[in-house]
Motif scaffolding. Structure first.
Motif, PDB file in Angstrom:
ATOM      1  N   HIS A 253       0.826  -1.201   0.000  1.00 11.77           N
ATOM      2  CA  HIS A 253       0.000   0.000   0.000  1.00 11.77           C
ATOM      3  C   HIS A 253       0.860   1.251   0.000  1.00 11.77           C
ATOM      4  N   LEU A 254       0.319   2.304  -0.597  1.00 12.78           N
ATOM      5  CA  LEU A 254       1.008   3.581  -0.682  1.00 12.78           C
ATOM      6  C   LEU A 254       0.370   4.564   0.295  1.00 12.78           C
ATOM      7  N   ASP A 255       0.449   4.258   1.566  1.00 11.50           N
ATOM      8  CA  ASP A 255      -0.071   5.136   2.614  1.00 11.50           C
ATOM      9  C   ASP A 255       1.077   6.001   3.130  1.00 11.50           C
ATOM     10  N   PHE A 256       0.857   7.316   3.142  1.00  9.79           N
ATOM     11  CA  PHE A 256       1.909   8.230   3.555  1.00  9.79           C
ATOM     12  C   PHE A 256       1.467   9.036   4.768  1.00  9.79           C
ATOM     13  N   THR A 257       2.419   9.320   5.651  1.00 13.80           N
ATOM     14  CA  THR A 257       2.151  10.221   6.764  1.00 13.80           C
ATOM     15  C   THR A 257       2.120  11.651   6.245  1.00 13.80           C
ATOM     16  N   LEU A 258       1.673  12.570   7.075  1.00 12.04           N
ATOM     17  CA  LEU A 258       1.618  13.982   6.673  1.00 12.04           C
ATOM     18  C   LEU A 258       3.008  14.503   6.317  1.00 12.04           C
ATOM     19  N   ALA A 259       4.003  14.147   7.130  1.00 13.30           N
ATOM     20  CA  ALA A 259       5.370  14.595   6.853  1.00 13.30           C
ATOM     21  C   ALA A 259       5.864  14.059   5.509  1.00 13.30           C
ATOM     22  N   GLN A 260       5.547  12.808   5.214  1.00 16.00           N
ATOM     23  CA  GLN A 260       5.952  12.226   3.931  1.00 16.00           C
ATOM     24  C   GLN A 260       5.230  12.886   2.766  1.00 16.00           C
TER      25      GLN A 260
ATOM     26  N   TYR B 210      21.058   8.766  -2.546  1.00 16.41           N
ATOM     27  CA  TYR B 210      20.140   7.640  -2.326  1.00 16.41           C
ATOM     28  C   TYR B 210      20.663   6.709  -1.230  1.00 16.41           C
ATOM     29  N   PRO B 211      21.822   6.047  -1.444  1.00 15.31           N
ATOM     30  CA  PRO B 211      22.286   5.110  -0.419  1.00 15.31           C
ATOM     31  C   PRO B 211      22.579   5.790   0.913  1.00 15.31           C
ATOM     32  N   ILE B 212      23.067   7.015   0.872  1.00 17.77           N
ATOM     33  CA  ILE B 212      23.331   7.729   2.120  1.00 17.77           C
ATOM     34  C   ILE B 212      22.022   7.956   2.875  1.00 17.77           C
ATOM     35  N   GLY B 213      20.985   8.357   2.151  1.00 15.63           N
ATOM     36  CA  GLY B 213      19.693   8.613   2.779  1.00 15.63           C
ATOM     37  C   GLY B 213      19.100   7.377   3.420  1.00 15.63           C
ATOM     38  N   TYR B 214      19.205   6.223   2.750  1.00 17.04           N
ATOM     39  CA  TYR B 214      18.640   4.991   3.307  1.00 17.04           C
ATOM     40  C   TYR B 214      19.217   4.683   4.688  1.00 17.04           C
ATOM     41  N   LEU B 215      20.480   5.065   4.900  1.00 16.99           N
ATOM     42  CA  LEU B 215      21.184   4.685   6.121  1.00 16.99           C
ATOM     43  C   LEU B 215      21.158   5.749   7.209  1.00 16.99           C
TER      44      LEU B 215
ATOM     45  N   PRO C 290      23.493  27.237  -3.338  1.00 16.78           N
ATOM     46  CA  PRO C 290      22.489  27.087  -2.269  1.00 16.78           C
ATOM     47  C   PRO C 290      21.247  26.325  -2.721  1.00 16.78           C
ATOM     48  N   LEU C 291      20.816  26.544  -3.962  1.00 13.11           N
ATOM     49  CA  LEU C 291      19.648  25.846  -4.479  1.00 13.11           C
ATOM     50  C   LEU C 291      19.932  24.354  -4.630  1.00 13.11           C
ATOM     51  N   PHE C 292      21.141  24.020  -5.090  1.00  8.19           N
ATOM     52  CA  PHE C 292      21.508  22.607  -5.211  1.00  8.19           C
ATOM     53  C   PHE C 292      21.627  21.952  -3.841  1.00  8.19           C
ATOM     54  N   MET C 293      22.107  22.691  -2.856  1.00  6.35           N
ATOM     55  CA  MET C 293      22.186  22.139  -1.506  1.00  6.35           C
ATOM     56  C   MET C 293      20.790  21.841  -0.958  1.00  6.35           C
ATOM     57  N   LEU C 294      19.839  22.721  -1.245  1.00  6.88           N
ATOM     58  CA  LEU C 294      18.458  22.484  -0.840  1.00  6.88           C
ATOM     59  C   LEU C 294      17.901  21.238  -1.533  1.00  6.88           C
ATOM     60  N   LEU C 295      18.252  21.082  -2.812  1.00  7.34           N
ATOM     61  CA  LEU C 295      17.820  19.908  -3.566  1.00  7.34           C
ATOM     62  C   LEU C 295      18.415  18.634  -2.965  1.00  7.34           C
ATOM     63  N   GLY C 296      19.707  18.655  -2.669  1.00  5.41           N
ATOM     64  CA  GLY C 296      20.351  17.493  -2.070  1.00  5.41           C
ATOM     65  C   GLY C 296      19.728  17.121  -0.741  1.00  5.41           C
ATOM     66  N   ALA C 297      19.390  18.143   0.062  1.00 11.94           N
ATOM     67  CA  ALA C 297      18.742  17.893   1.347  1.00 11.94           C
ATOM     68  C   ALA C 297      17.391  17.215   1.146  1.00 11.94           C
ATOM     69  N   GLY C 298      16.621  17.686   0.155  1.00 15.50           N
ATOM     70  CA  GLY C 298      15.296  17.131  -0.095  1.00 15.50           C
ATOM     71  C   GLY C 298      15.336  15.698  -0.596  1.00 15.50           C
ATOM     72  N   VAL C 299      16.224  15.403  -1.542  1.00 10.17           N
ATOM     73  CA  VAL C 299      16.315  14.041  -2.087  1.00 10.17           C
ATOM     74  C   VAL C 299      16.800  13.070  -1.014  1.00 10.17           C
ATOM     75  N   CYS C 300      17.791  13.487  -0.225  1.00  8.96           N
ATOM     76  CA  CYS C 300      18.301  12.620   0.836  1.00  8.96           C
ATOM     77  C   CYS C 300      17.230  12.371   1.904  1.00  8.96           C
ATOM     78  N   LEU C 301      16.437  13.404   2.206  1.00  4.09           N
ATOM     79  CA  LEU C 301      15.348  13.247   3.166  1.00  4.09           C
ATOM     80  C   LEU C 301      14.309  12.249   2.666  1.00  4.09           C
ATOM     81  N   LEU C 302      13.965  12.336   1.382  1.00  5.24           N
ATOM     82  CA  LEU C 302      12.994  11.406   0.798  1.00  5.24           C
ATOM     83  C   LEU C 302      13.497   9.970   0.910  1.00  5.24           C
ATOM     84  N   ALA C 303      14.787   9.769   0.625  1.00  3.88           N
ATOM     85  CA  ALA C 303      15.367   8.429   0.735  1.00  3.88           C
ATOM     86  C   ALA C 303      15.373   7.955   2.187  1.00  3.88           C
ATOM     87  N   GLN C 304      15.628   8.869   3.118  1.00  4.50           N
ATOM     88  CA  GLN C 304      15.678   8.497   4.534  1.00  4.50           C
ATOM     89  C   GLN C 304      14.326   8.038   5.056  1.00  4.50           C
TER      90      GLN C 304
END
Length: 444
Positions: free
Chosen positions: A10-17, A320-325, A250-264
């Motif tokens: 199932h694709l159930d997501f929390t509010l934060a997700q 990706y792999p960094i975020g998973y861990l 700075p914009l790329f750093m924000l992007l990196g933070a977002g992608v890593c957070l999604l993976a985490q």
């Protein structure tokens, strides 16, 4: 090790997700609109003409849509529905298109956020409808996990064989088989291909580096010197592209933070095999798989970014792999931002190093080709297994027939996405036949 998922992912997501997906889609659409980064590697080479004004927004959008549509609907959506895990084809390819399509800067993040809302609110409804049908083709698609996970482990063997010949390929094949058998015997809870892939990738890199080092020594012994032109147009272009990307650090750093957070958050997998591993909670194994893939894409992403002035939405995909861990979201965002900053700042240096290591660059090409070959076979075989689960011989006839028809028509749907798309179409057709009282679903 079991490779079968629990029925009914199932694709159930929390509010934060939900908020993370929506905001990240808004950000990636905005960055695409600015022509700073796109996810599709095939689109990136066309970005230079757009950045320099030789191509308009409509033409560039058409290129992006043509290269991405098959992956979005034929691979991204089916993989998400069958695993319950989001993937980059579903999340980032549409925002490539929407960002380029948007005529106004302020509209791009709105369109991206709208797509993010479709993902987090719409997919689960479609998933529930599919599971309630007499022929549950979404659960049947989970049959794809076994061939994808096990055949994917062979991509280093194919790459070594293509680049260094049958002898080294045979050595790699025997080594990987031995490691898979040993892992299944000694560590049954571990992904069986993890050690095998690690050994194969390390062997390929060692062979490539050794070849380059020997060649450079031979050149020096023969008195061959490297000629560097002061007015090299490619060096000038690379320098200008690197400087352009650094201005938006700075914009790329924000992007990196977002992608890593999604993976985490463990609701996202960076690849086909990774999605199934994330769905089963095997995060360390997923990190290994995506880490090995990085070696196949760093040269491609670095060179196309320097040549076009547009980076990759996921960078070198190390986040990706960094975020998973990562143990918590805050740390994931900090590390993701730092990783992206280092990648962007190091682009010029990476480009220069790759210029001196031709065999390593060739290894990257062979790795990507091998990944594609193994996944095409695995996805096709897994799709036929799903077809058999749905409707036995009739299911195989429909799904296999649709795949062959796509081939005969010149592949209007890209080959890797054609088989999963055929499973969905075949599942719908089998349900229609059931409602017409022409087909009885297989029990169990």
């Amino acid at each position: 090790m079991s490779t079968t998922l629990a029925a009914g992912a199932h694709l159930d997501f929390t509010l934060a997700q939900q908020l993370t997906v929506i905001l990240l889609c808004a950000l990636t659409a905005f960055i695409s609109h600015m022509a700073l980064a796109v996810f599709n590697d095939g689109t990136r080479p066309f970005m230079l003409d757009f950045i320099q004004g030789r191509s308009n927004r409509g033409a560039t959008t058409a290129v992006s849509f043509g290269l991405s549509a098959g992956f979005i609907f034929g691979l991204g959506a089916p993989m998400a529905l069958s695993t319950g895990v989001l993937n980059p084809w579903l999340v980032f390819l549409p925002t490539d298109i929407l960002g380029l399509l948007s005529p106004k800067k302020w509209l791009a993040p709105i369109l991206g956020a709208a797509w993010g809302a479709v993902i987090v609110f719409g997919l689960n409804g479609a998933n529930n409808v599919a599971h309630d049908m007499p022929v549950d083709f979404i659960t049947a698609m989970q049959q794809m996990s076994t061939p994808i996970l096990f055949l994917f482990a062979l991509f280093p063997v194919l790459a070594i064989t293509k680049q260094f010949g049958r002898k080294w390929g045979g050595v790699a094949g025997v080594l990987e088989l031995a490691l898979v058998v040993m892992t299944m015997k000694l560590w049954p809870s571990m992904f069986a291909g993890a050690l095998a892939m690690a050994a194969g990738v390390l062997m390929l890199i060692a062979l490539a580096v050794t070849k380059d080092v020997r060649q450079r020594r031979a050149d020096r012994a023969a008195g061959v010197t490297e000629v560097v032109l002061d007015d090299d147009p490619m060096a000038s272009l690379f320098s200008a592209s690197a400087a352009r990307l650094k201005r938006y650090l700075p914009l790329f750093m924000l992007l990196g933070a977002g992608v890593c957070l999604l993976a985490q958050m463990h609701i996202f997998g960076g690849g086909e095999a990774t999605s199934f591993l994330i769905a089963k909670g095997q995060y360390s194994e997923a990190a290994q798989v995506d880490f090995y893939r990085v070696f196949g894409f760093i040269p491609l992403i670095a060179t196309t970014a320097l040549a076009s002035g547009a980076y990759g939405i996921a960078g070198f995909t190390l986040v990706y792999p960094i975020g998973y861990l990562m143990p918590n979201p805050i740390l994931a965002m900090v590390v993701g931002a730092a990783v992206f900053a280092l990648e962007v700042l190091a682009l010029s240096y990476i480009g220069k190093v790759l210029g001196k290591l031709p065999s390593v660059r060739d290894s990257s090409e062979h790795l990507r080709s091998a990944i594609s070959d193994t996944l095409q076979l695995a996805i096709l075989f897994g799709s036929l297994m799903a077809a058999n689960t749905m409707g036995a011989g009739l299911g195989i006839l429909i799904v296999g027939g649709l795949y062959l028809l796509n081939e005969a028509m010149g592949r209007p749907v890209v080959r890797m996405a054609a088989a999963p798309a055929a499973v969905i179409v075949g599942g719908i057709l089998l349900n229609i036949l059931y409602w017409l009282n022409l087909f009885t679903p297989i029990k169990g």
